[in-house]
Write an enzyme that holds these catalytic residues in place. Structure first.
Site, PDB file in Angstrom:
ATOM      1  NE  ARG A  48      -2.946   0.260   2.553  1.00  0.00           N
ATOM      2  CZ  ARG A  48      -2.782   0.939   4.847  1.00  0.00           C
ATOM      3  NH1 ARG A  48      -1.747   1.957   4.026  1.00  0.00           N
ATOM      4  NH2 ARG A  48      -2.401   0.530   6.007  1.00  0.00           N
ATOM      5  CE1 TYR A 100     -16.127  11.605 -16.392  1.00  0.00           C
ATOM      6  CE2 TYR A 100     -15.944  12.183 -13.526  1.00  0.00           C
ATOM      7  CZ  TYR A 100     -16.454  11.651 -15.089  1.00  0.00           C
ATOM      8  OH  TYR A 100     -16.849   9.958 -14.574  1.00  0.00           O
ATOM      9  CG  ASP A 173      -9.306  15.777 -15.735  1.00  0.00           C
ATOM     10  OD1 ASP A 173      -8.578  15.248 -16.869  1.00  0.00           O
ATOM     11  OD2 ASP A 173     -10.115  15.336 -15.445  1.00  0.00           O
ATOM     12  CE  LYS A 198     -12.971   8.178 -18.382  1.00  0.00           C
ATOM     13  NZ  LYS A 198     -13.481   8.932 -17.307  1.00  0.00           N
TER      14      LYS A 198
HETATM   15  C1  LIG Z   1     -13.782  10.123 -16.721  1.00  0.00           C
HETATM   16  C2  LIG Z   1     -12.972  11.143 -16.311  1.00  0.00           C
HETATM   17  C3  LIG Z   1     -12.887  11.114 -15.110  1.00  0.00           C
HETATM   18  C4  LIG Z   1     -12.606  10.503 -13.410  1.00  0.00           C
HETATM   19  O1  LIG Z   1     -11.679   9.170 -13.782  1.00  0.00           O
HETATM   20  P1  LIG Z   1     -12.560   7.437 -13.915  1.00  0.00           P
HETATM   21  O2  LIG Z   1     -11.477   6.418 -13.790  1.00  0.00           O
HETATM   22  O3  LIG Z   1     -14.010   7.102 -13.838  1.00  0.00           O
HETATM   23  O4  LIG Z   1     -13.059   8.065 -11.582  1.00  0.00           O
HETATM   24  C5  LIG Z   1     -11.908  12.261 -14.441  1.00  0.00           C
HETATM   25  N1  LIG Z   1     -11.374  13.131 -15.231  1.00  0.00           N
HETATM   26  C6  LIG Z   1     -12.237  13.058 -17.274  1.00  0.00           C
HETATM   27  C7  LIG Z   1     -12.265  14.322 -17.580  1.00  0.00           C
HETATM   28  C8  LIG Z   1     -12.830  12.085 -17.236  1.00  0.00           C
HETATM   29  O5  LIG Z   1     -13.651  11.432 -18.441  1.00  0.00           O
END
Ligand SMILES: *Cc1c(COP(=O)(O)O)cnc(C)c1O
Length: 376
Positions: A48, A100, A173, A198
């Site tokens: 961890r 998001y 992000d 993604k």
């Molecule tokens: C999917 C997504 C998230 C969240 O990520 P997870 O892996 O689903 O927890 C955050 N920001 C963007 C732009 C996303 O497309």
């Protein structure tokens, strides 16, 4: 010198002893042996805190983003949450109005429960951002660019410079842009965040997240402690799959970007379409900034607004045959979704909007599918 792209294709390229495997082994161990003298000869204590299962994937990510350190998390939301949880109670976070949805809701929840103070700025409006920074001391400026689901663009270099002037840390992000197209840290941001679910993994079979920091700072050490102590760690097999997925990242992102641009240009004149939202189109308000801070493409995400409103949009989604009707993005297969119904009550997303994640199928197949769905 070997390029980052080659390092990524090789999955870092470490050859494992004793068999000289050219694919890295998986490290499933949760704990590591202590020597008779009490030391840890392997340099690890407990998974961890720091699992060797993450080493290669984190190093690839660190190099892709040009950062000082990288951390994998159990999801993109866990990565973002580590930043939120590392803040002092009541710290102010400035977030873009469009972003998001799941993370926006989570930030609002944290604010409603008194863990942070939340304010919003208009994604593309630096005057608004500066006004917000001037009004109240701020710890974090959150950026998402291009931002869900309209693909609004924020000027990372300008926003990060403003944030720094007011003593705030900038987090970007960069899930949609990917390190292939955009380098937030080189533009002055402090931390790049990814939903590795993604594009980084790219095959709709792993949920993971990542943070990469430009510099090792006391705040970053708190984020690192958040992972070890709050414990949102990724599984070893998921880390291994992510490393494998990233080996084709450049190819996948370039192909999806080229296809998305072709589709956006073609659909812009389609009689059933009210608007195509894609930063690669000169008609998009963020086009000029996107062209200056994204290199080699504008990404694989676009949205279309269908004439006739929500029911017409849902009818188009119902008719696709190549696209899969599913949420998420950044995978090899093309996905379509009626975004407002996914986001639910309180959404800012127009009801006539369909969000498309363009995959790596031959573009003719994907375009033909959309056109038959639009023509009904
Ligand atoms: C999917 C997504 C998230 C969240 O990520 P997870 O892996 O689903 O927890 C955050 N920001 C963007 C732009 C996303 O497309």
């Amino acid at each position: 010198m070997t390029s980052v792209e080659t390092l990524t294709v090789h999955g870092l390229g470490r050859v494992a002893e004793p068999y000289r495997d050219i694919v890295p082994p998986i490290h499933p161990a949760s704990t590591f042996e202590r020597a008779a003298d009490g030391s840890y000869p392997g340099g690890r204590l407990y998974a961890r805190d720091a699992s060797p299962a993450y080493d290669d994937a984190e190093e690839v990510l660190r190099q892709l983003e040009g950062g000082a350190d990288a951390l994998l998390f159990a999801s993109g939301m866990a990565a973002a949450s580590a930043v939120l949880h590392a803040l002092e109670p009541g710290a102010r976070l400035l977030a873009p109005r469009d972003m998001y949805w799941g993370l926006r809701k989570w930030m609002q929840d944290r604010a409603e429960h008194g863990h942070l103070t939340l304010a919003f700025y208009d994604n593309a409006d630096l005057v608004d951002l500066e006004r917000q920074l001037q009004s109240t001391p701020t710890q974090i400026v959150w950026i998402e660019t291009p931002a869900n689901p309209t693909w609004d663009v924020t000027d990372i270099a300008a926003a990060a410079a403003l944030a720094r002037r007011y003593g705030a840390t900038t987090v970007v992000d960069s899930t949609v842009a990917t390190p292939v197209l955009s380098q937030p840290l080189a533009l002055g941001a402090d931390i790049a965040m990814h939903s590795a679910t993604k594009y980084l993994n790219g095959h709709s079979d792993v949920v993971a997240g990542a943070l990469v920091t430009r510099e090792d700072t006391p705040f970053w050490q708190r984020v690192r402690a958040m992972r070890a102590l709050a414990g949102a760690v990724l599984g070893p097999f998921e880390a291994w799959l992510l490393l494998r997925g990233m080996r084709t990242l450049h190819l996948r992102v370039r192909t999806a970007s080229a296809s998305a641009l072709h589709i956006a240009r073609t659909l812009e004149t389609h009689p059933s379409i009210a608007q195509v939202l894609y930063p690669g189109l000169p008609s998009h308000p963020g086009h000029a900034v996107a062209a200056s801070q994204m290199h080699g493409g504008f990404g694989g995400m676009l949205s279309i607004r269908v004439k006739g409103g929500g029911s017409a949009a849902r009818a188009v989604a119902a008719r696709v045959k190549v696209f899969k009707r599913a949420t998420s993005l950044g995978s090899v297969e093309s996905l379509i979704e009626h975004r407002a119904s996914v986001e639910g009550p309180g959404t800012r997303c127009p009801d006539d909007l369909l969000r498309l994640s363009v995959g790596i199928e031959p573009v003719a197949d994907v375009l033909e599918d959309l056109i038959q769905a639009l023509d009904g």
